[in-house]
Every structure is written in structure tokens, then in C-alpha cells.
Design an enzyme around this catalytic site. Structure first.
Site, PDB file in Angstrom:
ATOM      1  N   ARG A 154       0.829  -1.218   0.000  1.00 14.92           N
ATOM      2  CA  ARG A 154       0.000   0.000   0.000  1.00 14.92           C
ATOM      3  C   ARG A 154       0.861   1.266   0.000  1.00 14.92           C
ATOM      4  NH1 ARG A 154      -5.049  -2.059   3.680  1.00 14.92           N
ATOM      5  NH2 ARG A 154      -6.297  -2.654   1.878  1.00 14.92           N
TER       6      ARG A 154
ATOM      7  N   LYS B 175     -18.135 -15.622   3.057  1.00 15.99           N
ATOM      8  CA  LYS B 175     -19.569 -15.372   3.199  1.00 15.99           C
ATOM      9  C   LYS B 175     -20.269 -14.956   1.912  1.00 15.99           C
ATOM     10  CE  LYS B 175     -19.535 -13.639   7.926  1.00 15.99           C
ATOM     11  NZ  LYS B 175     -19.586 -12.321   8.576  1.00 15.99           N
TER      12      LYS B 175
ATOM     13  N   GLY C  59      -7.741  -9.681   0.021  1.00 17.49           N
ATOM     14  CA  GLY C  59      -6.440  -9.985   0.621  1.00 17.49           C
ATOM     15  C   GLY C  59      -5.896 -11.363   0.293  1.00 17.49           C
TER      16      GLY C  59
ATOM     17  N   GLY D 103     -12.833  -3.595   0.779  1.00 22.89           N
ATOM     18  CA  GLY D 103     -14.227  -3.147   0.908  1.00 22.89           C
ATOM     19  C   GLY D 103     -14.621  -2.184  -0.199  1.00 22.89           C
TER      20      GLY D 103
HETATM   21  P1  AMP Z   1     -13.304 -12.999   2.383  1.00 24.64           P
HETATM   22  O1  AMP Z   1     -12.784 -12.112   3.465  1.00 24.64           O
HETATM   23  O2  AMP Z   1     -14.777 -12.972   2.230  1.00 24.64           O
HETATM   24  O3  AMP Z   1     -12.567 -12.850   1.082  1.00 24.64           O
HETATM   25  O4  AMP Z   1     -13.026 -14.459   2.894  1.00 24.64           O
HETATM   26  C1  AMP Z   1     -11.751 -14.950   3.165  1.00 24.64           C
HETATM   27  C2  AMP Z   1     -11.903 -16.077   4.137  1.00 24.64           C
HETATM   28  O5  AMP Z   1     -12.689 -17.101   3.556  1.00 24.64           O
HETATM   29  C3  AMP Z   1     -10.581 -16.706   4.481  1.00 24.64           C
HETATM   30  O6  AMP Z   1     -10.275 -16.391   5.807  1.00 24.64           O
HETATM   31  C4  AMP Z   1     -10.836 -18.197   4.290  1.00 24.64           C
HETATM   32  O7  AMP Z   1     -10.381 -18.964   5.369  1.00 24.64           O
HETATM   33  C5  AMP Z   1     -12.349 -18.286   4.217  1.00 24.64           C
HETATM   34  N1  AMP Z   1     -12.791 -19.490   3.492  1.00 24.64           N
HETATM   35  C6  AMP Z   1     -12.547 -19.816   2.228  1.00 24.64           C
HETATM   36  N2  AMP Z   1     -13.064 -21.024   1.930  1.00 24.64           N
HETATM   37  C7  AMP Z   1     -13.673 -21.473   3.057  1.00 24.64           C
HETATM   38  C8  AMP Z   1     -14.369 -22.662   3.391  1.00 24.64           C
HETATM   39  N3  AMP Z   1     -14.560 -23.624   2.505  1.00 24.64           N
HETATM   40  N4  AMP Z   1     -14.838 -22.775   4.648  1.00 24.64           N
HETATM   41  C9  AMP Z   1     -14.636 -21.790   5.537  1.00 24.64           C
HETATM   42  N5  AMP Z   1     -13.991 -20.645   5.293  1.00 24.64           N
HETATM   43  C10 AMP Z   1     -13.501 -20.486   4.058  1.00 24.64           C
END
Ligand code: AMP
Length: 420
Positions: free
Chosen positions: A37, A200, A353, A376
Site C-alpha cells: 500500500r 460469506k 487480501g 471493501g
Molecule cells: P473474504 O474475506 O470474504 O474474502 O473471505 C476470506 C476467508 O474465507 C478466508 O479467511 C478463508 O479462510 C475463508 N474461506 C474460504 N473457503 C472457506 C471454506 N470452505 N470454509 C470456511 N472458510 C472459508
């Protein structure tokens, strides 16, 4: 972009306040562990120096919740900038107090100062007008927003300050982010494939809805895939799932079908018994996830299918990992997809990230068209939302040609009316 940038204004000899995104990761000894950054802000800082501006940088770092907390001091950033710019970057130990005032007053043309973390002041996140005015008064009425990563927040240093200066313009990083991320959405070369992952569905629903009428295909992996799989009637065992989003997932799949957009979900998954790198694991098809198991990555058949779908893509947008990248066993899906995109002959734009970390780990960064610095903010832009930090900047005036074209158009219309 219809906003003015630093290239559109006179900067010589002026004190210019620049909002950057120096929200860098620090280790327990306060050392910066990734300076991406900071390096991303250098083109703007160098340009301002070359133009003879007196550069006053500000940023937030972490979440100090409106209190001074040495753990989140920007001093290490000032030191890093001093090294990267090869010039002494003066550090003010407060934001708008006596240190900031004397440091910025003494700046000569081309010199650089950095203020302390703006979030040490409780007024920052409240977009309090008094802080906005104090920040603006450090400058000679010129404000530059180069903090794309914070542009989705209306805070004193990102939005409020623009009401107290004569010119509010975008920095070069802000311009690049908006033109590349926005450009991909406005006029993508087809086929356009989006890959979404991460924990999510709720974080990405807005993005999927906005993308459906723009993309040809959406590949879904990561934790969010399980809500879609459950919506399709699969038994997902203990895999992560947002039950309150199942109806929305169904609606999205229906809309995609109506619009002829393919949504691809995993066919097989890498499962284990606990959310851990050390428990027994196996590959299974999505229709046979055993009771007591949870999926932590996509399986090899899914990787192959996704690779195949990506092969001919001309535009690729990727956000979020396909598995739990924090565990070494479950990084394979994400890494194979990073390689697959790198091998395409496409305009590729990546955010988030974990996806970015995988690309860097594999040394593939230069194979991507654009790696976004804003998590975000990039999601909100992809959702089609307005970013307050961008909206607040000064609009580009119409060029002389646009003005005379418009005048001609009006005159010609008048002539038509007289002739009739
Ligand atoms: P995000 O911040 O929405 O991009 O999500 C990133 C997070 O998604 C990371 O910390 C991963 O550990 C989690 N993640 C990815 N695949 C899975 C999964 N199959 N089950 C649980 N968490 C997951």
C-alpha cells in the site's frame, strides 16, 4: 473518470493535503510486513514533488477507535517512505495539533510530511466538520484523495475535508483503481468470467447481483459455495453455510438462468472433520459429503472445470479465495486458479487480501492487469455503489471541444426550429 486529478491542477509551491491508504500490516514489533500500500502511493507522491508541491500525507492505520495508541502509530510508515523516496519524510506526532502545524508550515517545495494516524482522533470516523476544517487548514486549499481503500467511508479525511478546500482531486492510484475496476464493468471484452470465493455469501450478494447482467459466467468457490450447494438440495455436512441466505441464493441462480449466465459451483470438495489443517481429510463429490465433515477447499475436478472455463476468457474478475488459505493443505484451489488466470490472455482484475496474497506467493503479480489495493471499496464499486470519497471530488469541467460541440448542437436545433 469524470473527476479532476492531480494532473488537472496547478500545484507549484502549494501545501497539498493527500489522503493515502497506509493501512499496512505490522508484526508484533511494529515492523511493516507488507509495504504494497505504501509503494502503490509513490507515483502520486513523486508527481506532487516534481510539480513543486509541499506534500502533507495523512492516513489511518488499524482500528485505534478514536484513541492515541502507539501500536497504530504511522511512524514506521514515515521511516519506510523516507527509505523508498530517498528523502527525509518529516513525521508529525499529532494530526492537526502544534506538531502538525509546525511540521507542515516549515515544508519547502518538493518536501514531504506525514501526519499521525487520523483515527487517533474520535472525530475522524464521525466525519466531524471541525476536524475536516482543521485538516483543510493545513493545506493551501488543495486536497488529493489517493486512498481508494478508504473511499467507501465518509470520514473527515476522506469526505468532510473536501467541503473546506478549493480543489479536491484524485491521486494517480485512485484514478487507476476507478478506471480499471470501473472500466471492466462498463465495457468488458467478452467472454467475461467472474470468480468469487471467500467466507460469506452475504458479503458478495450485491456483487453477484450487479454482475449478472454484465458477465457470461460466474464461478463460485470458497465457503460461500456451500450456501448455493445447500440451496440446490445437497447435504453439505458441517460446511460453513448462511441459512438465511439460501432463498437469495436460489433467486440469484434463477435470475442467472433466465439471463443465460452460467453459474458454476464446485463438483467436488476437499473435506475434513474439523476446521483444522491436521485432521483426516479426503476428496469427495459434492453429492457425497460425509456426515461430520466440512469442505475447506474445492477438489481437483472443480479446479479442472474452472481452468477450462477460464481458458478463453477475455475479461476476468476475481475476488476471494476458493479455500481456507490459512491452512497449507487447503490452498490448492486458490493457487491453481491464480495460475489459470495468469495463463489467460485476458484483462484480469483481482481484489481481496487472500487472492492477492496467493498471487504474490506464486510470483504471478506481473501477469495480472490490475491488483486492487482496496478490499471493501472494490467490493462496493463492484456492487455498483457510489463511493463517498470519490463522489466528493471536483468534477472535470467539460473540455473546450465538448463545450463548443454542445453549443453547435443547440444552435443547429434552433436553426431547425426556424426552418420549419
Ligand atoms: P473474504 O474475506 O470474504 O474474502 O473471505 C476470506 C476467508 O474465507 C478466508 O479467511 C478463508 O479462510 C475463508 N474461506 C474460504 N473457503 C472457506 C471454506 N470452505 N470454509 C470456511 N472458510 C472459508
Amino acid at each position: 473518470m469524470n473527476k479532476k486529478t492531480i494532473r488537472d491542477i496547478d500545484l507549484k509551491g502549494k501545501k497539498v493535503l493527500v489522503r493515502c491508504d497506509f493501512n499496512v500490516p505490522l508484526d508484533e514489533n511494529g515492523k511493516i510486513t507488507d509495504n504494497t500500500r505504501i509503494t502503490a502511493a509513490l507515483p502520486t507522491i513523486q508527481y506532487l514533488r516534481e510539480q513543486g508541491a509541499k506534500v502533507i500525507l495523512c492516513s489511518h492505520l488499524g482500528r485505534p477507535k478514536g484513541q492515541v495508541n502507539e501500536k497504530y502509530s504511522l511512524k514506521p510508515v514515515a521511516d519506510e517512505l523516507t527509505e523508498l523516496l530517498d528523502t527525509d519524510v518529516k513525521f508529525a506526532s499529532d494530526i492537526t495539533g502544534s506538531s502538525a502545524q509546525s511540521t507542515t508550515e516549515s515544508l519547502k517545495d518538493g518536501e514531504v510530511a506525514l501526519l499521525e494516524n487520523v483515527r487517533f482522533d474520535p472525530r475522524e470516523e464521525k466525519n466531524d466538520d471541525s476536524l475536516s476544517a482543521e485538516l483543510a487548514s493545513l493545506s493551501d486549499g488543495v486536497y488529493v484523495n489517493d486512498a481508494f481503500g478508504s473511499a467507501h467511508r465518509a470520514h473527515s479525511s476522506t469526505e468532510g475535508v473536501t467541503h473546506h478546500v478549493d480543489e479536491s482531486v484524485a491521486g494517480l492510484l485512485m484514478e487507476k483503481e476507478i478506471e480499471l475496476l470501473g472500466g471492466v464493468l462498463e465495457s468488458p471484452e467478452k467472454p467475461f468470467v467472474a470468480i468469487l470465493g471467500g467466507a460469506k455469501v452475504s458479503d458478495k450478494i450485491g456483487v453477484i447481483e450487479n454482475l449478472i447482467d454484465k458477465v457470461d459466467e460466474i464461478l463460485i468457490g470458497g465457503g460461500m459455495a456451500f450456501t448455493f450447494l445447500k440451496a440446490k438440495g445437497y447435504n453439505i455436512g458441517n460446511s460453513i453455510c448462511e441459512d438465511d441466505k439460501i432463498e437469495e441464493a436460489k433467486k440469484i441462480m434463477k435470475k442467472a438462468e433466465q439471463e443465460g449466465v452460467k453459474i458454476k459451483l464446485p463438483q467436488d470438495v476437499h473435506v475434513t472433520t474439523d476446521f483444522s489443517n491436521d485432521t483426516p481429510d479426503k476428496m469427495v463429490n459434492v453429492d457425497s459429503i460425509p456426515e461430520g465433515y466440512q469442505g475447506l477447499d474445492v477438489g481437483p475436478k472443480t479446479v479442472m472445470e474452472f481452468q477450462n472455463e477460464l481458458k478463453d476468457a477475455k475479461t476476468v474478475l476475481w475476488n476471494g479465495p476458493l479455500g481456507v488459505c490459512e491452512f497449507s493443505k487447503y490452498t490448492i484451489g486458490t493457487e491453481r486458479i491464480a495460475e489459470a488466470i495468469a495463463n489467460t490472455d485476458s484483462v484480469s482484475v483481482v481484489g481481496g487480501g487472500d487472492s492477492v496474497a496467493a498471487i504474490k506467493k506464486l510470483g504471478l503479480a506481473d501477469k495480472f492487469t490490475h491488483i486492487s489495493t482496496g478490499g471493501g471499496a472494490s467490493l462496493e464499486l463492484l456492487e455498483g455503489k457510489n463511493l463517498p470519497g470519490l463522489v466528493a471530488l471536483t468534477d472535470k469541467e467539460h473540455t473546450q471541444k465538448e463545450v463548443s460541440d454542445k453549443k453547435n448542437e443547440i444552435e443547429n436545433k434552433d436553426k431547425d426550429v426556424h426552418l420549419r
